[in-house]
Design an enzyme around this catalytic site. Sequence first.
Site, mmCIF file in Angstrom:
data_model
loop_
_atom_site.group_PDB
_atom_site.id
_atom_site.type_symbol
_atom_site.label_atom_id
_atom_site.label_comp_id
_atom_site.label_asym_id
_atom_site.label_seq_id
_atom_site.Cartn_x
_atom_site.Cartn_y
_atom_site.Cartn_z
ATOM 1 N N GLU A 84 0.829 -1.205 0.000
ATOM 2 C CA GLU A 84 0.000 0.000 0.000
ATOM 3 C C GLU A 84 0.868 1.262 0.000
ATOM 4 O OE1 GLU A 84 -2.846 -0.476 3.152
ATOM 5 O OE2 GLU A 84 -3.860 -2.117 2.125
ATOM 6 N N ASN A 95 1.748 2.502 7.746
ATOM 7 C CA ASN A 95 0.730 1.488 7.501
ATOM 8 C C ASN A 95 0.519 0.627 8.745
ATOM 9 O OD1 ASN A 95 -0.344 -1.234 6.307
ATOM 10 N ND2 ASN A 95 -0.592 0.275 4.683
ATOM 11 N N SER A 96 -0.585 -0.104 8.779
ATOM 12 C CA SER A 96 -0.907 -0.939 9.942
ATOM 13 C C SER A 96 0.084 -2.075 10.142
ATOM 14 C CB SER A 96 -2.318 -1.516 9.804
ATOM 15 O OG SER A 96 -2.401 -2.346 8.656
ATOM 16 N N HIS A 98 -15.508 -10.463 5.979
ATOM 17 C CA HIS A 98 -14.757 -11.160 7.019
ATOM 18 C C HIS A 98 -13.437 -10.437 7.240
ATOM 19 C CE1 HIS A 98 -16.819 -15.307 6.099
ATOM 20 N NE2 HIS A 98 -17.599 -14.476 6.781
ATOM 21 N N GLU A 99 -13.394 -9.536 8.194
ATOM 22 C CA GLU A 99 -12.120 -8.932 8.588
ATOM 23 C C GLU A 99 -11.496 -9.820 9.652
ATOM 24 O OE1 GLU A 99 -8.898 -7.611 9.005
ATOM 25 O OE2 GLU A 99 -9.987 -6.271 7.632
ATOM 26 N N HIS A 140 -8.503 -8.725 0.734
ATOM 27 C CA HIS A 140 -7.796 -7.468 0.985
ATOM 28 C C HIS A 140 -6.657 -7.689 1.971
ATOM 29 C CE1 HIS A 140 -10.525 -4.169 -0.718
ATOM 30 N NE2 HIS A 140 -10.906 -5.321 -1.259
ATOM 31 N N GLU A 141 -5.591 -6.906 1.782
ATOM 32 C CA GLU A 141 -4.359 -7.012 2.586
ATOM 33 C C GLU A 141 -3.686 -8.386 2.471
ATOM 34 O OE1 GLU A 141 -6.983 -3.978 3.997
ATOM 35 O OE2 GLU A 141 -7.243 -6.076 4.564
ATOM 36 N N GLU A 185 -7.100 -6.795 -3.190
ATOM 37 C CA GLU A 185 -6.649 -5.421 -3.010
ATOM 38 C C GLU A 185 -5.146 -5.419 -3.272
ATOM 39 O OE1 GLU A 185 -7.149 -1.940 0.327
ATOM 40 O OE2 GLU A 185 -6.405 -3.901 0.933
ATOM 41 N N GLU A 214 -9.306 3.940 -0.655
ATOM 42 C CA GLU A 214 -9.408 4.337 0.742
ATOM 43 C C GLU A 214 -8.347 5.362 1.126
ATOM 44 O OE1 GLU A 214 -8.960 0.843 3.100
ATOM 45 O OE2 GLU A 214 -6.983 0.344 2.306
#
Length: 711
Positions: free
Chosen positions: A178, A203-204, A424-425, A493-494, A512, A518
């Site tokens: 990202e 970033n996370s 679903h995170e 995603h991620e 993603e 975002e």
Amino acid sequence: MKRISLLAFALLPLLAMAQTVTSPNGNVTVKFSLSESGQPTYEMTYKGKTVCKPSHLGLKLAKDKHASKFMQETDLMDGFKETSHNISTFDETWKPVWGETATIRNNYNEMQIDLNQPSTSRNITIRFRVYDYGMGLRYEFPQQQELNYFVIKEEHTQFAMNGNHTAYWIPGDYDTQEYEYQITPLTGIKDVISRDREKYKSNSSTTVFSDTGVQTSLQMKTNDGLYINIHEAACIDYPTMHLNLNEETLTFESWLTPDAVGRKGFIQTPFNTPWRTVLVSDDARDMLSCKLTLNLNEPCKIEDTSWIHPTKYCGVWWNMIVGTKTWSYTDDYPSVRLGVTDYSKCKPNGTHGATTSEVKRYIDFAAKNGLQEVLVEGWNTGWEDWFGHQKLDVFDFVTPYPDFDIKYLNEYAHSKGVKLMMHHETSASVLNYERHLENAFRLMNKYGYDAVKTGYVGDIIPRGEYHYSQLMNNHYQRVVEEAAKHHIMVNAHEATRPTGICRTWPNLVGNESARGTEYEAFGGSVPYHTVMLPFTRLQGGPMDYTPGIFETKLSDWSQNPSFVHSTLCGQLSLYLVMYSPLQMAADLPEHYEKYDDAFQFIRDVACDWDDSRYLEAEPAKYITVARKAKGTDNWFVGGKTGEEVHTAVVKFDFLDKGKRYDCAIYQDAPDADYEKNPKAYRISHRTIKKGDVLKIKEARGGGFAISLMAK
């Protein structure tokens, strides 16, 4: 389909002689040889120009701690003798379940080199597949007594460049892609990474591993006009590959993602590595239209694919990203416990987005405007403390919040001809997700969900693992295969960057794995970002970029000071330029209602195609593409530009002779600009036929979109 063996030799008397294979049209040539020390070496040319100078191949092995303490591991780097080689040709045309074209031709010449390492009695094969537009190579390990189980310390696949090319790159990172793309000479990579190391930690989850490391897909342009792209294909049961640059020799070398203790891969023979790919052309459009990555993957393994369908959707998402709504239901608890916290005893926070009434509003909007599905994020319990705690037991993926009536909403959606899209995170707690996966998919089957958006925000659990390690790549693959058993499409995603696996498992409809829309709410992305992604990230498969933001100045309707670095028509163009079978109308329903005439294009545009023609292309500058909607005579054209004004020349040579088309043109107004006047657009109508030409001015950060409906 045909495969013809052209040459075969066994136990050649001249083991040091070079072997050469050319592409079917002769443009690409790959030559293989062994160095004096017996190290495998290849070089590659395109129309006589050097693409890769002599580049070494090999793997260093780690000592398995379970092996005898007296055993010394021998690397697979040198000391090889060639035992045989074989050159063959292959030509087939296959039909993707969904895609940019109805059919894809897979035509290559192949060279198989069989090698033996006399000191260990080990055998390996190096296989090259050479196409008119590039090549792939991989290592193959047949089952054998002397090489059964082994551990990879590092893979040393080299790509020796022939000059200080212009590179379009993001830093090598084990956990995320990202980032915004940088444009520098190869020798400028180190300066930028060294300068921006602190910024990369925003970033996370980030793990930048080297001052000269970059990620694939890496796009380059040479001073003499060649476009070169390095990537990988079919990354199965193996860590994701990055590239590390030796500045002195301008040589990239593979750099695999390690596991929690630093090992790069645990292998049992027989085994094939992923393909290492080099795409090359003197026409930038070939970088976008050639299907090297897909062709190097295995054919579809799903017998009945009738349940897999390209989808346009909207959803409860953008409000949360911008900050006007929340995923969490209550502010009463500093932490919650899975299966213990009683939400009936707490006070709702009043900002929860996934309420029954709000989701119903989106269902109505989707039904009215021909969108097939509605994504809902924040519907399930656990969001109050989901992020930043390395929490193992976060979500169970089946328990809704009190204000989300899952049964009613699914029944209401189905009554309107719409489906809900599951979310679903995992918060990167992979152990937790795998424990609940079967029950989660059964719930989806119960209520008629047929697509899930998965997420992996944060540091991976098992702790110490990276997003792109072998263990995690196996996890993502398991989710896709388990989902297929339940007739569920996956949008991850991620997760790791895609490598064409969607050919084999076409229920993987989106990923993603890059900096998406975002980030426009987190400070923005440079305008050329979306004119770069098709050359890089999209080489491995489609991206769920979530386009279609019309209210680009977020402070006009929220407290968020950011703005989208695109004009409104630039957003429309992304439905063509950023190919995906999964396309979101990402803005709020009320914003689309304000610009209903422009929203008509999103209603009309397809997301599955019989044909695609790239009309213009230059990395980070501009892309213009025409696509023919699946099963129709209708065409759509999109053009996107970066930081500079561009005049696109659209030649309608691709239209059917004798047909006339009702043409709607959505374009930037003369005074449009992504910073100063992003929502200035105009719509015109005319009749178009084959051979007509339009010149369309695109603003900075702008674009255009055209629909052509056959009369």
